[in-house]
Enzyme design. Structure first.
Site, PDB file in Angstrom:
ATOM      1  N   CYS A 123     -53.771  23.490  35.707  1.00 28.77           N
ATOM      2  CA  CYS A 123     -53.381  22.665  34.559  1.00 28.77           C
ATOM      3  C   CYS A 123     -53.684  21.262  35.216  1.00 28.77           C
ATOM      4  O   CYS A 123     -54.057  20.243  34.413  1.00 28.77           O
ATOM      5  CB  CYS A 123     -52.275  22.952  33.773  1.00 28.77           C
ATOM      6  N   CYS A 124     -52.782  21.143  36.498  1.00 29.66           N
ATOM      7  CA  CYS A 124     -53.026  19.663  36.857  1.00 29.66           C
ATOM      8  C   CYS A 124     -54.275  19.253  37.375  1.00 29.66           C
ATOM      9  O   CYS A 124     -54.681  17.860  37.177  1.00 29.66           O
ATOM     10  CB  CYS A 124     -51.879  19.743  38.173  1.00 29.66           C
ATOM     11  N   CYS A 172     -49.351  17.597  42.668  1.00 33.52           N
ATOM     12  CA  CYS A 172     -50.144  18.096  41.699  1.00 33.52           C
ATOM     13  C   CYS A 172     -51.703  17.911  42.200  1.00 33.52           C
ATOM     14  O   CYS A 172     -52.440  18.456  41.386  1.00 33.52           O
ATOM     15  CB  CYS A 172     -49.857  17.020  40.472  1.00 33.52           C
ATOM     16  N   CYS A 192     -43.234  19.602  32.269  1.00 32.09           N
ATOM     17  CA  CYS A 192     -43.027  19.741  33.727  1.00 32.09           C
ATOM     18  C   CYS A 192     -41.878  18.829  34.387  1.00 32.09           C
ATOM     19  O   CYS A 192     -41.870  18.858  35.670  1.00 32.09           O
ATOM     20  CB  CYS A 192     -44.353  19.589  34.511  1.00 32.09           C
ATOM     21  N   CYS A 217     -45.612  15.024  33.316  1.00 30.78           N
ATOM     22  CA  CYS A 217     -45.689  15.636  31.885  1.00 30.78           C
ATOM     23  C   CYS A 217     -44.394  16.081  31.495  1.00 30.78           C
ATOM     24  O   CYS A 217     -43.626  16.664  32.075  1.00 30.78           O
ATOM     25  CB  CYS A 217     -46.696  16.580  32.077  1.00 30.78           C
TER      26      CYS A 217
END
Length: 237
Positions: free
Chosen positions: A120-121, A231, A206, A203
């Protein structure tokens, strides 16, 4: 044509003593690489200070909008544009990459595993970063060594092999006290989540506030092992 930027970096490193590599070194980089210096901001305390330092210099500014930031971060972004009167270019994740990832894994799959979270990162941060750095020779950041064990031995001026760019961290050795005093002294706009215990703000899904006595990075990806909390934007091998 062979890229000689790494050679230029090595020459810079030889000429710069420890005393010379401080916030004033930004001016040296701007003079040596005109219109080729950029700064990445996430609107943290540190990033606001760096923005203040470069507001009258020929340094471009960009931010990565992952699509899942806090509302307070967008408010700080707006306040920063008004206060510093500098353009802040936004970079976004690829729509098709996001569509495919979320369709296959769900909107919150990053909680399921480190691999899912890093994927996702990569989509939301790493890939847009590569676009943002294209054409530049110097990347300035607001990183501080106190914020992560992975950054304790990080050099202030370094060569980023992955991005083939010179990287400079002007506030690397600043203390939290120095940071707060600077923000207050110059009345810089800041993210109000900092006042609620949020130290490192990323985010929304997170990031959480940290408790008294917890490590600086405890609020980021708190469900993971502390040694895995990066990340992918700042890699040190």
């Amino acid at each position: 044509m062979e890229n000689n930027l790494k050679t230029e970096f090595e020459e810079l490193l030889k000429k710069a003593s420890d005393n010379a590599i401080n916030t004033d070194f930004i001016q040296v980089l701007v003079e040596r690489f005109p219109r080729k210096v950029t700064f990445s901001t996430s609107f943290s305390y540190e990033d606001q200070i760096v923005t203040h330092l470069i507001k009258n210099l020929d340094v471009d500014i960009f931010t990565l909008d992952t699509g899942r930031l806090f509302e307070q971060t967008y408010e700080t972004w707006t306040a920063s544009r008004a206060f510093f009167k500098k353009e802040i270019k936004a970079y976004y994740p690829d729509t098709e990459e996001i569509r495919e990832f979320v369709s296959q894994n769900g909107p919150d799959s990053f909680y399921q595993s480190v691999e899912q979270r890093k994927a996702c990162c990569t989509i939301r941060k790493v890939h847009p970063l590569k676009k943002a750095l294209q054409g530049y020779k110097v990347w300035i950041t607001g990183l501080r060594s106190e914020h992560s064990t992975n950054r304790q031995n990080m050099p202030q001026l370094e060569w980023d092999e992955d991005h083939q760019i010179i990287k400079f961290h002007p506030l690397l050795h600043w203390t939290t006290k120095q940071v707060l005093e600077y923000v207050q002294a110059y009345h810089l706009p800041y993210n109000y989540l900092h006042k609620k215990g949020f130290v490192s703000i990323g985010c929304e899904p997170c990031t959480r506030a940290i408790k008294e006595g917890e490590d600086f990075r405890a609020g980021r990806w708190w469900w993971e092992d502390a040694n895995k909390k990066e990340c992918g934007l700042h890699i040190h091998k």
